[in-house]
Structure formats: structure tokens, C-alpha cells
Design a protein around this motif. Sequence first.
Motif, PDB file in Angstrom:
ATOM      1  N   PRO A  65       0.807  -1.234   0.000  1.00  0.00           N
ATOM      2  CA  PRO A  65       0.000   0.000   0.000  1.00  0.00           C
ATOM      3  C   PRO A  65       0.839   1.282   0.000  1.00  0.00           C
ATOM      4  O   PRO A  65       0.313   2.364  -0.229  1.00  0.00           O
ATOM      5  CB  PRO A  65      -0.821  -0.096   1.287  1.00  0.00           C
ATOM      6  N   LEU A  66       2.137   1.163   0.251  1.00  0.00           N
ATOM      7  CA  LEU A  66       3.008   2.341   0.346  1.00  0.00           C
ATOM      8  C   LEU A  66       3.856   2.547  -0.899  1.00  0.00           C
ATOM      9  O   LEU A  66       4.671   3.475  -0.946  1.00  0.00           O
ATOM     10  CB  LEU A  66       3.939   2.193   1.562  1.00  0.00           C
ATOM     11  N   GLN A  67       3.686   1.727  -1.919  1.00  0.00           N
ATOM     12  CA  GLN A  67       4.561   1.773  -3.087  1.00  0.00           C
ATOM     13  C   GLN A  67       4.525   3.112  -3.828  1.00  0.00           C
ATOM     14  O   GLN A  67       5.470   3.452  -4.517  1.00  0.00           O
ATOM     15  CB  GLN A  67       4.241   0.631  -4.056  1.00  0.00           C
ATOM     16  N   ASN A  68       3.465   3.865  -3.662  1.00  0.00           N
ATOM     17  CA  ASN A  68       3.380   5.170  -4.327  1.00  0.00           C
ATOM     18  C   ASN A  68       4.043   6.285  -3.516  1.00  0.00           C
ATOM     19  O   ASN A  68       4.055   7.435  -3.935  1.00  0.00           O
ATOM     20  CB  ASN A  68       1.916   5.538  -4.596  1.00  0.00           C
ATOM     21  N   GLN A  70       7.487   7.723  -1.022  1.00  0.00           N
ATOM     22  CA  GLN A  70       8.946   7.689  -0.901  1.00  0.00           C
ATOM     23  C   GLN A  70       9.392   6.633   0.113  1.00  0.00           C
ATOM     24  O   GLN A  70       8.846   6.563   1.208  1.00  0.00           O
ATOM     25  CB  GLN A  70       9.414   9.075  -0.451  1.00  0.00           C
ATOM     26  N   ALA A  71      10.363   5.810  -0.241  1.00  0.00           N
ATOM     27  CA  ALA A  71      11.003   4.852   0.673  1.00  0.00           C
ATOM     28  C   ALA A  71      10.010   3.936   1.400  1.00  0.00           C
ATOM     29  O   ALA A  71       9.986   3.878   2.624  1.00  0.00           O
ATOM     30  CB  ALA A  71      11.880   5.604   1.672  1.00  0.00           C
ATOM     31  N   PRO A  72       9.181   3.187   0.675  1.00  0.00           N
ATOM     32  CA  PRO A  72       8.132   2.385   1.310  1.00  0.00           C
ATOM     33  C   PRO A  72       8.618   1.374   2.349  1.00  0.00           C
ATOM     34  O   PRO A  72       7.971   1.192   3.371  1.00  0.00           O
ATOM     35  CB  PRO A  72       7.434   1.689   0.140  1.00  0.00           C
ATOM     36  N   SER A  73       9.759   0.743   2.113  1.00  0.00           N
ATOM     37  CA  SER A  73      10.220  -0.259   3.082  1.00  0.00           C
ATOM     38  C   SER A  73      10.645   0.385   4.401  1.00  0.00           C
ATOM     39  O   SER A  73      10.489  -0.197   5.472  1.00  0.00           O
ATOM     40  CB  SER A  73      11.356  -1.103   2.499  1.00  0.00           C
ATOM     41  N   TYR A  74      11.156   1.597   4.327  1.00  0.00           N
ATOM     42  CA  TYR A  74      11.534   2.324   5.543  1.00  0.00           C
ATOM     43  C   TYR A  74      10.295   2.855   6.258  1.00  0.00           C
ATOM     44  O   TYR A  74      10.216   2.808   7.487  1.00  0.00           O
ATOM     45  CB  TYR A  74      12.505   3.465   5.211  1.00  0.00           C
ATOM     46  N   LEU A  75       9.342   3.360   5.497  1.00  0.00           N
ATOM     47  CA  LEU A  75       8.072   3.795   6.089  1.00  0.00           C
ATOM     48  C   LEU A  75       7.428   2.652   6.850  1.00  0.00           C
ATOM     49  O   LEU A  75       6.992   2.813   7.990  1.00  0.00           O
ATOM     50  CB  LEU A  75       7.101   4.260   4.993  1.00  0.00           C
ATOM     51  N   TYR A  76       7.367   1.498   6.209  1.00  0.00           N
ATOM     52  CA  TYR A  76       6.765   0.320   6.833  1.00  0.00           C
ATOM     53  C   TYR A  76       7.501  -0.022   8.129  1.00  0.00           C
ATOM     54  O   TYR A  76       6.884  -0.218   9.173  1.00  0.00           O
ATOM     55  CB  TYR A  76       6.809  -0.870   5.871  1.00  0.00           C
ATOM     56  N   ALA A  77       8.820  -0.090   8.056  1.00  0.00           N
ATOM     57  CA  ALA A  77       9.615  -0.486   9.223  1.00  0.00           C
ATOM     58  C   ALA A  77       9.404   0.462  10.399  1.00  0.00           C
ATOM     59  O   ALA A  77       9.281   0.021  11.541  1.00  0.00           O
ATOM     60  CB  ALA A  77      11.095  -0.542   8.847  1.00  0.00           C
ATOM     61  N   ILE A  78       9.340   1.739  10.122  1.00  0.00           N
ATOM     62  CA  ILE A  78       9.176   2.716  11.197  1.00  0.00           C
ATOM     63  C   ILE A  78       7.748   2.700  11.730  1.00  0.00           C
ATOM     64  O   ILE A  78       7.523   2.601  12.938  1.00  0.00           O
ATOM     65  CB  ILE A  78       9.577   4.129  10.713  1.00  0.00           C
ATOM     66  N   LEU A  79       6.774   2.775  10.839  1.00  0.00           N
ATOM     67  CA  LEU A  79       5.380   2.877  11.280  1.00  0.00           C
ATOM     68  C   LEU A  79       4.859   1.619  11.962  1.00  0.00           C
ATOM     69  O   LEU A  79       3.995   1.705  12.824  1.00  0.00           O
ATOM     70  CB  LEU A  79       4.471   3.237  10.099  1.00  0.00           C
ATOM     71  N   MET A  80       5.362   0.463  11.600  1.00  0.00           N
ATOM     72  CA  MET A  80       4.877  -0.773  12.198  1.00  0.00           C
ATOM     73  C   MET A  80       5.701  -1.214  13.409  1.00  0.00           C
ATOM     74  O   MET A  80       5.380  -2.203  14.046  1.00  0.00           O
ATOM     75  CB  MET A  80       4.809  -1.879  11.140  1.00  0.00           C
ATOM     76  N   ASP A  81       6.745  -0.470  13.736  1.00  0.00           N
ATOM     77  CA  ASP A  81       7.549  -0.770  14.923  1.00  0.00           C
ATOM     78  C   ASP A  81       6.725  -0.417  16.171  1.00  0.00           C
ATOM     79  O   ASP A  81       6.075   0.625  16.225  1.00  0.00           O
ATOM     80  CB  ASP A  81       8.838   0.065  14.881  1.00  0.00           C
ATOM     81  N   ASN A  82       6.757  -1.281  17.174  1.00  0.00           N
ATOM     82  CA  ASN A  82       5.970  -1.067  18.394  1.00  0.00           C
ATOM     83  C   ASN A  82       6.315   0.227  19.124  1.00  0.00           C
ATOM     84  O   ASN A  82       5.469   0.794  19.812  1.00  0.00           O
ATOM     85  CB  ASN A  82       6.116  -2.255  19.343  1.00  0.00           C
ATOM     86  N   ARG A  83       7.560   0.707  18.980  1.00  0.00           N
ATOM     87  CA  ARG A  83       7.940   1.966  19.629  1.00  0.00           C
ATOM     88  C   ARG A  83       7.205   3.155  19.009  1.00  0.00           C
ATOM     89  O   ARG A  83       6.994   4.171  19.668  1.00  0.00           O
ATOM     90  CB  ARG A  83       9.454   2.209  19.500  1.00  0.00           C
ATOM     91  N   ILE A  84       6.807   3.010  17.764  1.00  0.00           N
ATOM     92  CA  ILE A  84       6.146   4.102  17.046  1.00  0.00           C
ATOM     93  C   ILE A  84       4.635   3.936  17.057  1.00  0.00           C
ATOM     94  O   ILE A  84       3.887   4.874  17.315  1.00  0.00           O
ATOM     95  CB  ILE A  84       6.650   4.197  15.585  1.00  0.00           C
ATOM     96  N   ARG A  85       4.166   2.736  16.801  1.00  0.00           N
ATOM     97  CA  ARG A  85       2.706   2.548  16.668  1.00  0.00           C
ATOM     98  C   ARG A  85       1.978   2.520  18.002  1.00  0.00           C
ATOM     99  O   ARG A  85       0.825   2.875  18.087  1.00  0.00           O
ATOM    100  CB  ARG A  85       2.398   1.306  15.837  1.00  0.00           C
ATOM    101  N   LYS A  86       2.678   2.087  19.052  1.00  0.00           N
ATOM    102  CA  LYS A  86       2.056   1.957  20.382  1.00  0.00           C
ATOM    103  C   LYS A  86       0.718   1.222  20.224  1.00  0.00           C
ATOM    104  O   LYS A  86       0.677   0.182  19.603  1.00  0.00           O
ATOM    105  CB  LYS A  86       1.880   3.333  21.036  1.00  0.00           C
ATOM    106  N   ASP A  87      -0.352   1.773  20.756  1.00  0.00           N
ATOM    107  CA  ASP A  87      -1.683   1.155  20.615  1.00  0.00           C
ATOM    108  C   ASP A  87      -2.564   1.955  19.660  1.00  0.00           C
ATOM    109  O   ASP A  87      -3.779   1.814  19.670  1.00  0.00           O
ATOM    110  CB  ASP A  87      -2.363   1.069  21.985  1.00  0.00           C
ATOM    111  N   ASP A  88      -1.955   2.817  18.848  1.00  0.00           N
ATOM    112  CA  ASP A  88      -2.731   3.691  17.963  1.00  0.00           C
ATOM    113  C   ASP A  88      -3.367   2.976  16.774  1.00  0.00           C
ATOM    114  O   ASP A  88      -4.390   3.393  16.267  1.00  0.00           O
ATOM    115  CB  ASP A  88      -1.866   4.847  17.448  1.00  0.00           C
ATOM    116  N   TYR A  89      -2.715   1.904  16.308  1.00  0.00           N
ATOM    117  CA  TYR A  89      -3.249   1.187  15.139  1.00  0.00           C
ATOM    118  C   TYR A  89      -2.711  -0.222  15.089  1.00  0.00           C
ATOM    119  O   TYR A  89      -1.839  -0.589  15.787  1.00  0.00           O
ATOM    120  CB  TYR A  89      -2.938   1.924  13.819  1.00  0.00           C
TER     121      TYR A  89
END
Length: 89
Positions: A65-68, A70-89
Motif C-alpha cells: 500500500p506504500l509503493q506510491n 517515498q522509501a516504502p520499506s523504511y516507512l513500513y519499518a518505522i510505522l509498524m515498529d511497536n515503539r512508534i505505533r504503540k496502541d494507535d493502530y
Amino acid sequence: MGGLIEGVWERIVKNEGEVFKQKRGKEFSYSVKMNTLYLRTTNRIISKKTFEKALDEVPLENTVPLQNLQAPSYLYAILMDNRIRKDDY
């Protein structure tokens, strides 16, 4: 999800310099200046606005879903990391 970006961005800034892992295991870290994230293992940058757009797709199972964006694999890694997502999503 407009309000979500502020809390997520605050956690991104707080974890500056920490090690994150891409889906395939490659480790990386980043620095943040103003509203821009600078990846340390590559020449790429990601804007806060790009993270805000990516938040429209969370939670994520993969980078498709992030292919459109910039840097989709990095976006994924950061946003799905528990330190970042917490209980928000």
C-alpha cells in the motif's frame, strides 16, 4: 487520521538514532531535522507529510500500500515498529 500524525511524529523524533529493522531484516537508523527524517544507511529522506499519507494505510501487512510513497520499506519499518505505533493502530 490527521490528528494521529502528531503523536506518531513525536515518537519518531523521540526514537531518533535508535536501530530499526526493515521487513527483510536490514537494520537502519535515522536523524530528524524539522519535519524531515534523514535515513543514515542511504541517501534518502522522508518528509513528515509522507508519514501522514502513509498513516491512511495502517495497520500494514506489507509495503504494497506504500509503493506510491517515498522509501516504502523504511516507512513500513518505522510505522509498524511497536515503539512508534504503540496502541494507535
